[in-house]
Design a protein around this motif. Structure first.
Motif, PDB file in Angstrom:
ATOM      1  N   ILE A   1       0.837  -1.193   0.000  1.00  0.00           N
ATOM      2  CA  ILE A   1       0.000   0.000   0.000  1.00  0.00           C
ATOM      3  C   ILE A   1       0.877   1.250   0.000  1.00  0.00           C
ATOM      4  CG2 ILE A   1      -1.475   1.430   1.504  1.00  0.00           C
ATOM      5  CD1 ILE A   1      -3.028  -1.006   2.224  1.00  0.00           C
ATOM      6  N   HIS A   2       0.487   2.242  -0.792  1.00  0.00           N
ATOM      7  CA  HIS A   2       1.033   3.602  -0.699  1.00  0.00           C
ATOM      8  C   HIS A   2      -0.125   4.561  -0.905  1.00  0.00           C
ATOM      9  CE1 HIS A   2       3.286   7.152  -2.713  1.00  0.00           C
ATOM     10  NE2 HIS A   2       2.971   7.419  -1.465  1.00  0.00           N
ATOM     11  N   ARG A   3      -0.449   5.333   0.136  1.00  0.00           N
ATOM     12  CA  ARG A   3      -1.535   6.299   0.071  1.00  0.00           C
ATOM     13  C   ARG A   3      -1.056   7.649   0.600  1.00  0.00           C
ATOM     14  NH1 ARG A   3      -3.251   3.004  -2.752  1.00  0.00           N
ATOM     15  NH2 ARG A   3      -5.219   1.850  -2.650  1.00  0.00           N
ATOM     16  N   ASN A   4      -1.497   8.720  -0.009  1.00  0.00           N
ATOM     17  CA  ASN A   4      -1.171  10.060   0.461  1.00  0.00           C
ATOM     18  C   ASN A   4      -2.178  10.489   1.526  1.00  0.00           C
ATOM     19  OD1 ASN A   4       1.055  10.522  -1.233  1.00  0.00           O
ATOM     20  ND2 ASN A   4      -0.296  11.043  -2.944  1.00  0.00           N
ATOM     21  N   THR A   5      -1.682  10.862   2.692  1.00  0.00           N
ATOM     22  CA  THR A   5      -2.557  11.321   3.772  1.00  0.00           C
ATOM     23  C   THR A   5      -2.821  12.814   3.690  1.00  0.00           C
ATOM     24  OG1 THR A   5      -0.725  11.784   5.294  1.00  0.00           O
ATOM     25  CG2 THR A   5      -1.618   9.534   5.288  1.00  0.00           C
ATOM     26  N   GLY A   6      -1.951  13.559   2.998  1.00  0.00           N
ATOM     27  CA  GLY A   6      -2.071  15.002   2.960  1.00  0.00           C
ATOM     28  C   GLY A   6      -1.603  15.690   4.224  1.00  0.00           C
ATOM     29  N   LEU A   7      -0.962  14.932   5.126  1.00  0.00           N
ATOM     30  CA  LEU A   7      -0.568  15.481   6.423  1.00  0.00           C
ATOM     31  C   LEU A   7       0.865  15.979   6.420  1.00  0.00           C
ATOM     32  CD1 LEU A   7      -2.032  12.735   8.816  1.00  0.00           C
ATOM     33  CD2 LEU A   7      -3.139  14.820   7.983  1.00  0.00           C
ATOM     34  N   VAL A   8       1.122  16.972   7.268  1.00  0.00           N
ATOM     35  CA  VAL A   8       2.478  17.373   7.610  1.00  0.00           C
ATOM     36  C   VAL A   8       2.741  16.852   9.009  1.00  0.00           C
ATOM     37  CG1 VAL A   8       4.040  19.288   8.070  1.00  0.00           C
ATOM     38  CG2 VAL A   8       2.404  19.440   6.190  1.00  0.00           C
ATOM     39  N   ALA A   9       3.754  16.029   9.160  1.00  0.00           N
ATOM     40  CA  ALA A   9       4.086  15.445  10.463  1.00  0.00           C
ATOM     41  C   ALA A   9       5.580  15.553  10.694  1.00  0.00           C
ATOM     42  CB  ALA A   9       3.637  13.987  10.532  1.00  0.00           C
ATOM     43  N   HIS A  10       5.965  15.651  11.961  1.00  0.00           N
ATOM     44  CA  HIS A  10       7.372  15.710  12.339  1.00  0.00           C
ATOM     45  C   HIS A  10       7.899  14.367  12.828  1.00  0.00           C
ATOM     46  CE1 HIS A  10       6.682  20.265  13.285  1.00  0.00           C
ATOM     47  NE2 HIS A  10       6.690  19.999  11.989  1.00  0.00           N
ATOM     48  N   ILE A  11       6.993  13.461  13.091  1.00  0.00           N
ATOM     49  CA  ILE A  11       7.372  12.151  13.621  1.00  0.00           C
ATOM     50  C   ILE A  11       6.571  11.070  12.883  1.00  0.00           C
ATOM     51  CG2 ILE A  11       8.292  12.689  15.901  1.00  0.00           C
ATOM     52  CD1 ILE A  11       4.594  11.974  15.398  1.00  0.00           C
ATOM     53  N   GLY A  12       6.912   9.818  13.135  1.00  0.00           N
ATOM     54  CA  GLY A  12       6.288   8.711  12.431  1.00  0.00           C
ATOM     55  C   GLY A  12       4.921   8.352  12.972  1.00  0.00           C
ATOM     56  N   LEU A  13       4.497   7.161  12.633  1.00  0.00           N
ATOM     57  CA  LEU A  13       3.161   6.692  12.994  1.00  0.00           C
ATOM     58  C   LEU A  13       3.218   5.660  14.106  1.00  0.00           C
ATOM     59  CD1 LEU A  13       3.131   3.645  11.644  1.00  0.00           C
ATOM     60  CD2 LEU A  13       2.662   4.919   9.561  1.00  0.00           C
ATOM     61  N   ALA A  14       2.039   5.365  14.653  1.00  0.00           N
ATOM     62  CA  ALA A  14       1.859   4.240  15.572  1.00  0.00           C
ATOM     63  C   ALA A  14       0.884   3.273  14.929  1.00  0.00           C
ATOM     64  CB  ALA A  14       1.307   4.729  16.913  1.00  0.00           C
ATOM     65  N   THR A  15       1.076   1.987  15.171  1.00  0.00           N
ATOM     66  CA  THR A  15       0.139   1.003  14.632  1.00  0.00           C
ATOM     67  C   THR A  15       0.126  -0.252  15.489  1.00  0.00           C
ATOM     68  OG1 THR A  15      -0.514  -0.260  12.660  1.00  0.00           O
ATOM     69  CG2 THR A  15       1.857  -0.033  13.082  1.00  0.00           C
ATOM     70  N   ASN A  16      -1.028  -0.895  15.536  1.00  0.00           N
ATOM     71  CA  ASN A  16      -1.159  -2.213  16.149  1.00  0.00           C
ATOM     72  C   ASN A  16      -1.519  -3.257  15.101  1.00  0.00           C
ATOM     73  OD1 ASN A  16      -3.803  -1.558  15.572  1.00  0.00           O
ATOM     74  ND2 ASN A  16      -4.568  -1.781  17.665  1.00  0.00           N
ATOM     75  N   GLY A  17      -1.418  -2.884  13.836  1.00  0.00           N
ATOM     76  CA  GLY A  17      -1.774  -3.772  12.735  1.00  0.00           C
ATOM     77  C   GLY A  17      -3.210  -3.622  12.291  1.00  0.00           C
ATOM     78  N   LYS A  18      -4.076  -3.095  13.152  1.00  0.00           N
ATOM     79  CA  LYS A  18      -5.481  -2.874  12.808  1.00  0.00           C
ATOM     80  C   LYS A  18      -5.772  -1.395  12.576  1.00  0.00           C
ATOM     81  CE  LYS A  18      -7.112  -6.904  15.403  1.00  0.00           C
ATOM     82  NZ  LYS A  18      -8.012  -7.394  16.489  1.00  0.00           N
ATOM     83  N   TRP A  19      -5.053  -0.565  13.304  1.00  0.00           N
ATOM     84  CA  TRP A  19      -5.191   0.878  13.168  1.00  0.00           C
ATOM     85  C   TRP A  19      -3.812   1.510  12.963  1.00  0.00           C
ATOM     86  CZ3 TRP A  19      -9.752   3.598  13.043  1.00  0.00           C
ATOM     87  CH2 TRP A  19     -10.900   2.921  13.459  1.00  0.00           C
ATOM     88  N   VAL A  20      -3.789   2.595  12.196  1.00  0.00           N
ATOM     89  CA  VAL A  20      -2.619   3.456  12.088  1.00  0.00           C
ATOM     90  C   VAL A  20      -3.010   4.810  12.663  1.00  0.00           C
ATOM     91  CG1 VAL A  20      -1.159   4.766  10.498  1.00  0.00           C
ATOM     92  CG2 VAL A  20      -1.540   2.334  10.112  1.00  0.00           C
ATOM     93  N   VAL A  21      -2.169   5.346  13.545  1.00  0.00           N
ATOM     94  CA  VAL A  21      -2.440   6.627  14.190  1.00  0.00           C
ATOM     95  C   VAL A  21      -1.275   7.565  13.929  1.00  0.00           C
ATOM     96  CG1 VAL A  21      -2.836   7.792  16.396  1.00  0.00           C
ATOM     97  CG2 VAL A  21      -3.872   5.549  15.967  1.00  0.00           C
ATOM     98  N   ILE A  22      -1.585   8.807  13.560  1.00  0.00           N
ATOM     99  CA  ILE A  22      -0.575   9.814  13.237  1.00  0.00           C
ATOM    100  C   ILE A  22      -0.901  11.105  13.976  1.00  0.00           C
ATOM    101  CG2 ILE A  22       0.487  11.193  11.396  1.00  0.00           C
ATOM    102  CD1 ILE A  22      -0.396   8.922   9.441  1.00  0.00           C
ATOM    103  N   GLY A  23       0.102  11.711  14.613  1.00  0.00           N
ATOM    104  CA  GLY A  23      -0.030  13.034  15.199  1.00  0.00           C
ATOM    105  C   GLY A  23       0.655  14.040  14.289  1.00  0.00           C
TER     106      GLY A  23
END
Length: 385
Positions: free
Chosen positions: A345-367
């Protein structure tokens, strides 16, 4: 390069990340929508939100700790501290949330309710996340760091603390004036940091050490010294330990002796490394994502992010099951096959972030850089692929 120059570079880079306008050049039109989002504050996230059971626990710069429901983004509780919280100190154990305050306290909250459990004053500030093992947490304090004006000739300390009461079990002083969060493997605690040595004057890097300690009693097993500068992350197995520093090299050590086994050019600047069993994962600023064998540093596979220069990984990739997740500088959400490196998968989120993501395999969370938490349902991403 002298230590004070390295500190200036680190602080300058840290400040640069705060200019969200600069980061806007990386934003592409988004082609996926989040399942939910939660606005916490106007401050950017400098530490990745934490997925804990059915919650997301997060802390943006200058904000408060907040817990929201993982499936909906509904606010569950929040915690504010008037004198301020070091955002990179946020961590979560089995049942507790831990954080360090700007008046030298280490505190624990109930993860379900946000209620105070205990706080303890430490001689110096705790700016890094703790690690929990059984009924202990392991903590490092800093003499120097963002917002601290200490003496680089003095070191911080390592503490083992009772996670139920906040009582100190053991305490060891070090010559490292700044340390990364500790990691633990088996019965060994590993701590890495920078120390002062006026005799070292090199163009890149600076004096650092990695200390291996008996986790139960704090007795030192060995100490490894390097001039790679500002160690970013460690990863350990039962037999090997890998680290990346300020210099563009990744090194592998024997965990039984602390002996250097290999040291290899990473290809470019690396924000962090991660691992699973004997495989190391990392992304470098040449837009490549790598998998290496930790025993010898040999390449297992490489994947090139094909959206132009500077579109490299934020933090280290995260392996869950057969998938490898990461977020790129341009807001790209990627999922690769962890065994082969082939893109899924490669999808554009449109987000500006300074750090990476969190995931448990079911959800991806980005600050993101605006203090907003975004959540994506992995099953929907796979279904729509």
């Amino acid at each position: 390069m002298k230590i004070h120059k390295i500190i200036v570079l680190i602080i300058s880079f840290y400040c640069l990340l705060n200019f969200s306008a600069w980061a806007e050049v990386f934003v592409h039109k988004k082609d996926i929508q989040s399942a939910w989002k939660f606005t916490q504050s106007n401050g950017p996230f400098h530490t990745v939100p934490i997925i804990h059971n059915n919650q997301v626990i997060a802390l943006p710069k200058g904000g408060q700790i907040v817990s929201v429901a993982l499936d909906s983004g509904k606010k569950l509780w929040s915690k504010n501290y008037e004198k301020g919280i070091w955002e990179r100190s946020l961590s979560v154990g089995k049942e507790s949330v831990y954080y360090g305050t700007k008046d030298k306290q280490l505190c624990a909250l109930d993860a379900k309710t946000g209620h105070n459990i205990w706080c303890v004053f430490l001689p110096k500030n705790m700016q890094r996340a703790v690690i929990e093992r059984h009924n202990k947490i392991y903590v490092v304090t800093a003499e120097l760091g963002p917002g601290l004006d200490g003496d680089k000739t003095k070191g911080g300390s390592i503490y083992a603390i009772n996670s139920n009461s906040g009582d100190i079990i053991w305490h060891k002083k070090t010559n490292n004036y700044a340390m990364q969060s500790p990691i633990i493997k088996g019965d060994t605690l590993y701590v890495a940091g920078s120390y002062d040595d006026p005799s070292v004057d090199i163009d890149e890097g600076g004096p650092v050490s990695i200390i291996a300690l008996d986790a139960d009693h704090g007795n030192k097993k060995w100490q490894f010294f390097s001039e790679d500068g500002f160690i970013k992350t460690l990863y350990a197995t039962d037999n090997f330990l890998a680290f990346v520093g300020y210099q563009d090299f990744i090194s592998g050590l024997d965990v039984h002796t602390g002996r250097l086994l290999w040291r290899r050019d990473s290809g470019n600047w690396v924000p962090a490394i991660s691992g699973y069993q004997d495989t190391l994962y990392y992304g470098s600023a040449n837009t490549k994502v790598h998998a290496w064998n930790i025993s010898n540093g040999e390449t297992l596979w490489e994947y090139n992010i094909k959206k132009g220069s500077f579109n490299y990984t934020l933090d280290a990739p995260i392996k869950v099951g057969n998938y490898l997740f990461f977020l790129s500088q341009r807001g790209g959400l990627f999922i690769l096959n962890a065994q082969t490196g082939k893109p899924i998968i490669h999808r554009n989120t449109g987000l500006v972030a300074h750090i990476g993501l969190a995931t448990n395999g079911k959800w991806v969370v980005i600050g993101d850089s605006m203090g907003i938490i975004h959540a994506y349902d992995v099953s929907q991403l796979l279904q729509n692929n």
